[in-house]
Design a protein around this motif. Structure first.
Motif, PDB file in Angstrom:
ATOM      1  N   ARG A 140      48.628  47.052  33.508  1.00  0.00           N
ATOM      2  CA  ARG A 140      47.632  48.033  33.951  1.00  0.00           C
ATOM      3  C   ARG A 140      46.215  47.561  33.603  1.00  0.00           C
ATOM      4  O   ARG A 140      45.980  47.045  32.521  1.00  0.00           O
ATOM      5  N   LYS A 141      45.337  47.746  34.581  1.00  0.00           N
ATOM      6  CA  LYS A 141      43.904  47.448  34.406  1.00  0.00           C
ATOM      7  C   LYS A 141      43.657  46.051  33.837  1.00  0.00           C
ATOM      8  O   LYS A 141      42.786  45.850  32.998  1.00  0.00           O
ATOM      9  N   TYR A 142      44.399  45.081  34.310  1.00  0.00           N
ATOM     10  CA  TYR A 142      44.306  43.699  33.828  1.00  0.00           C
ATOM     11  C   TYR A 142      42.988  43.038  34.221  1.00  0.00           C
ATOM     12  O   TYR A 142      42.402  42.291  33.454  1.00  0.00           O
ATOM     13  N   ASP A 145      37.662  44.672  36.996  1.00  0.00           N
ATOM     14  CA  ASP A 145      37.286  45.850  37.780  1.00  0.00           C
ATOM     15  C   ASP A 145      38.329  46.959  37.709  1.00  0.00           C
ATOM     16  O   ASP A 145      38.259  47.933  38.452  1.00  0.00           O
ATOM     17  N   GLY A 146      39.311  46.821  36.800  1.00  0.00           N
ATOM     18  CA  GLY A 146      40.293  47.883  36.580  1.00  0.00           C
ATOM     19  C   GLY A 146      41.552  47.798  37.420  1.00  0.00           C
ATOM     20  O   GLY A 146      42.450  48.635  37.280  1.00  0.00           O
ATOM     21  N   ASP A 148      45.223  46.666  38.556  1.00  0.00           N
ATOM     22  CA  ASP A 148      46.433  46.217  37.869  1.00  0.00           C
ATOM     23  C   ASP A 148      46.833  44.819  38.330  1.00  0.00           C
ATOM     24  O   ASP A 148      46.496  44.401  39.443  1.00  0.00           O
TER      25      ASP A 148
END
Length: 170
Positions: A140-142, A145-146, A148
């Protein structure tokens, strides 16, 4: 030495990335991945690690149009990056680059090839699925810009290992 990218990809050749290619590759990186672009120094650092890395460029008579890199620390290989200019997407350049990375992973005796791909990039996801990669995890959110990241794996050894393929075909 450069080799044709693939039988259906006329005028595109693949070769090992050199230090002289880094400015052009970095310019492409900044253009293609503005939110997550690697700094120029990262490419230089990666190229200096020849025992565990291999980087390629795809080029035409007008210059570099794609690049890709692999890190392999046995038994795992990891696709560090792969990119093709949008105006040439869908012509087999990404497949040719990925084929070379997988062949390199096999040469280095990797058991698995891993990669991260943006969850909002279905075109890249389809490429990896055609090659036999499967999603094994979600981060998640890797990305900065958020967005995944899907973690995907291609098994090269064992009962479910993929045969040597190009574009997922035996």
């Amino acid at each position: 030495m450069s080799t044709p990218a693939a039988p259906g990809v006329e005028g595109v050749f693949l070769r090992d990335m050199t230090l002289e290619d880094v400015p052009a590759v970095n310019a492409l990186e900044q253009r293609l991945f503005p939110a997550d672009a690697w700094p120029l120094q990262m490419f230089l650092d990666e190229l200096s690690q020849t025992t565990t890395r291999r980087y390629l460029v795809a080029e035409t008579s007008s210059g570099i149009v794609g690049y890709a890199g692999l890190m392999c620390i046995e038994p795992i290989a990891d696709v560090q990056t792969i990119a093709v200019v949008p105006e040439l997407e869908g012509r087999g350049i990404g497949s040719a680059l990925l084929t070379q990375l997988i062949e390199e992973a096999r040469r280095r005796r990797a058991e698995d090839v891993l990669l991260e791909v943006r969850a909002d990039n279905p075109r890249a996801q389809q490429l990896y699925l055609r090659f036999g990669f499967e999603q094994i995890h979600l981060r998640r959110k890797y990305y900065r810009d958020g967005v995944d990241a899907l973690i995907m794996r291609l098994q090269l050894t064992g009962p479910s290992a993929a045969p040597t393929t190009e574009a997922g075909r035996p």
